[in-house]
Design a protein around this motif. Structure first.
Motif, PDB file in Angstrom:
ATOM      1  N   MET A  47       0.985  -1.164  -0.226  1.00 18.50           N
ATOM      2  CA  MET A  47       0.046   0.095   0.047  1.00 18.50           C
ATOM      3  C   MET A  47       1.130   1.222   0.068  1.00 18.50           C
ATOM      4  N   LEU A  48       1.853   1.393   0.883  1.00 15.40           N
ATOM      5  CA  LEU A  48       2.800   2.318   0.938  1.00 15.40           C
ATOM      6  C   LEU A  48       3.639   2.693  -0.603  1.00 15.40           C
ATOM      7  N   LEU A  49       4.026   1.626  -1.323  1.00 16.75           N
ATOM      8  CA  LEU A  49       4.434   1.706  -2.590  1.00 16.75           C
ATOM      9  C   LEU A  49       3.810   1.899  -3.317  1.00 16.75           C
ATOM     10  N   SER A  50       2.566   1.550  -3.572  1.00 21.44           N
ATOM     11  CA  SER A  50       1.611   2.144  -4.606  1.00 21.44           C
ATOM     12  C   SER A  50       1.038   3.532  -4.311  1.00 21.44           C
ATOM     13  N   GLY A  51       1.042   4.006  -3.073  1.00 15.58           N
ATOM     14  CA  GLY A  51       0.435   5.163  -2.834  1.00 15.58           C
ATOM     15  C   GLY A  51       1.738   6.217  -3.326  1.00 15.58           C
ATOM     16  N   VAL A  52       3.080   5.966  -2.978  1.00 13.97           N
ATOM     17  CA  VAL A  52       4.170   6.707  -3.485  1.00 13.97           C
ATOM     18  C   VAL A  52       4.279   6.952  -5.001  1.00 13.97           C
ATOM     19  N   GLY A  53       4.013   5.726  -5.644  1.00 12.97           N
ATOM     20  CA  GLY A  53       4.290   5.312  -7.160  1.00 12.97           C
ATOM     21  C   GLY A  53       3.177   6.479  -7.742  1.00 12.97           C
ATOM     22  N   PHE A  54       1.826   6.204  -7.137  1.00 13.92           N
ATOM     23  CA  PHE A  54       0.810   7.026  -7.764  1.00 13.92           C
ATOM     24  C   PHE A  54       1.038   8.592  -7.687  1.00 13.92           C
ATOM     25  N   GLY A  55       1.635   9.005  -6.442  1.00 13.08           N
ATOM     26  CA  GLY A  55       1.807  10.190  -6.173  1.00 13.08           C
ATOM     27  C   GLY A  55       2.963  10.809  -6.740  1.00 13.08           C
ATOM     28  N   MET A  56       4.000   9.990  -7.188  1.00  8.75           N
ATOM     29  CA  MET A  56       5.133  10.654  -7.993  1.00  8.75           C
ATOM     30  C   MET A  56       4.822  10.551  -9.443  1.00  8.75           C
ATOM     31  N   SER A  57       3.726   9.882 -10.083  1.00  6.44           N
ATOM     32  CA  SER A  57       3.644   9.767 -11.455  1.00  6.44           C
ATOM     33  C   SER A  57       3.433  11.147 -12.090  1.00  6.44           C
ATOM     34  N   GLY A  58       2.894  12.028 -11.363  1.00  3.49           N
ATOM     35  CA  GLY A  58       2.668  13.499 -11.908  1.00  3.49           C
ATOM     36  C   GLY A  58       3.717  14.334 -11.993  1.00  3.49           C
ATOM     37  N   VAL A  59       4.827  14.014 -11.149  1.00  8.92           N
ATOM     38  CA  VAL A  59       6.209  14.691 -11.258  1.00  8.92           C
ATOM     39  C   VAL A  59       6.741  14.063 -12.295  1.00  8.92           C
ATOM     40  N   PHE A  60       6.664  12.807 -12.540  1.00  8.18           N
ATOM     41  CA  PHE A  60       7.433  12.179 -13.663  1.00  8.18           C
ATOM     42  C   PHE A  60       6.915  12.629 -15.093  1.00  8.18           C
ATOM     43  N   THR A  61       5.652  12.816 -15.093  1.00  7.61           N
ATOM     44  CA  THR A  61       4.847  12.923 -16.380  1.00  7.61           C
ATOM     45  C   THR A  61       5.030  14.579 -16.644  1.00  7.61           C
ATOM     46  N   ARG A  62       5.316  15.657 -15.696  1.00 12.64           N
ATOM     47  CA  ARG A  62       5.569  16.718 -16.066  1.00 12.64           C
ATOM     48  C   ARG A  62       7.159  17.191 -16.550  1.00 12.64           C
TER      49      ARG A  62
END
Length: 86
Positions: free
Chosen positions: A36-51
């Motif tokens: 759960m922690l890793l999925s939250g971090v992954g989904f949270g960081m996806s916007g940063v990488f997309t930008r």
């Protein structure tokens, strides 16, 4: 008169039985919390990488779909390989 199709109820197999076998073990709870922690971090960081990526929306969506489908296909083959003769 027309015949009415009969719906059959088929049992649903467990996809990951080794992770759902014991709900009370501390190892299972730690694994669940880590996932759960890793999925939250992954989904949270996806916007940063997309930008960071300088590409159009269609190009990003296409690559994302391609990488996602390869990942899903890899997981499916890893969990349930094709039967011989297919």
């Amino acid at each position: 008169p027309r015949s009415v199709p009969v719906l059959r109820i088929v049992p649903v197999p467990r996809i990951v039985p080794e992770l759902t076998a014991d709900h009370g073990s501390s190892q299972s709870r730690r694994l669940g919390a880590a996932m759960m922690l890793l999925s939250g971090v992954g989904f949270g960081m996806s916007g940063v990488f997309t930008r960071i990526i300088e590409a159009g929306a269609w190009q990003i969506a296409s690559w994302r779909a391609l990488i996602g489908s390869v990942g899903v296909a890899t997981y499916m083959l890893w969990r349930r390989p094709w039967p011989a003769g297919c």
